[in-house]
Design an enzyme around this catalytic site. Sequence first.
Site, PDB file in Angstrom:
ATOM      1  N   CYS A  30     -77.499 -16.238   8.658  1.00 20.58           N
ATOM      2  CA  CYS A  30     -77.905 -16.303  10.061  1.00 20.58           C
ATOM      3  C   CYS A  30     -77.849 -14.887  10.615  1.00 20.58           C
ATOM      4  O   CYS A  30     -76.768 -14.301  10.720  1.00 20.58           O
ATOM      5  CB  CYS A  30     -76.981 -17.228  10.843  1.00 20.58           C
ATOM      6  SG  CYS A  30     -77.340 -17.267  12.614  1.00 20.58           S
TER       7      CYS A  30
ATOM      8  N   CYS B 217     -83.477 -17.070  16.578  1.00 24.62           N
ATOM      9  CA  CYS B 217     -83.043 -17.242  15.187  1.00 24.62           C
ATOM     10  C   CYS B 217     -83.223 -15.898  14.504  1.00 24.62           C
ATOM     11  O   CYS B 217     -84.346 -15.401  14.401  1.00 24.62           O
ATOM     12  CB  CYS B 217     -83.877 -18.324  14.497  1.00 24.62           C
ATOM     13  SG  CYS B 217     -83.603 -18.429  12.702  1.00 24.62           S
TER      14      CYS B 217
END
Length: 281
Positions: free
Chosen positions: A87, A225
Amino acid sequence: MEFAKGHGTENGFVIIEDFNASNILEPQRVAALCDRRAGIGGDGLLRVVRAGALVEAGELAELSAGIAADDWFMDYRNADGSVAEMCGNGTRVFAHWLRSRGLVDSDEFVVGTRAGAKPVRVSSFNETDAEVTVEMGPVEVTGLSTAVMGGVKFAGLAVDVGNPHLAAVIPGLTPEDLGAMEFAAPQFDGEFFPQGVNVEVLTPLVDGATHMRVFERGVGETRSCGTGTVATAVAALADAAQHTGTVQVRVSGGQVEVEIREDGTSLTGPSKIVAVGQTSL
């Protein structure tokens, strides 16, 4: 249990310190912590743990090249409790937490992830705010595929950023049209993406910038994201017949800068710590 809450361009995370991997986080517990109504709320959870401790606890079989046993490891979980490889926004928040809380004493260090070692550079920081660059490593374009969202079918570039993405440039799409799109759970090719996929829809590159929305596997639509912005930059450049370059990626929660180079990629953007406290969950 003590926790903190942080976000990178409004991609929000619960932060848990568990240096010795002694606090088992079952999927249902992670989901409860990330629940926005009955829990703390977040798009995912960042567990701060020593890399070697995860191996000793049997949670990792071995450490990837470039990760030492005493390095800090970002054990990342999606909001539904599933384990994710990487991430980008989470790595920035993770690095901010380490640096601002004195867990590292240098502005440049390595964060371990399931997608490998990620060198980071903290350009500025205090207890609440930071600017962080993450070396995201090489990306791989694995082909073309399609998805259906809100009854609309579109084609995109499949990009592996340590986790799977489908980034679709829609010809003629404006930022206003993008904001008005129906953003529902996408239908995608399960054979092409057996582990699921994060889907990005983006505008064509204009003056070095693109706008993006993202639907993350295991989470739903998020405000940003990090790995998705890298996939977006790759797709936007490819659509403009470019292989490398610097792209300003504008997401619902702000803006980040992605650099695509021949030898790798980097992601630069803000991090913010908004709360610390204790939870009974």
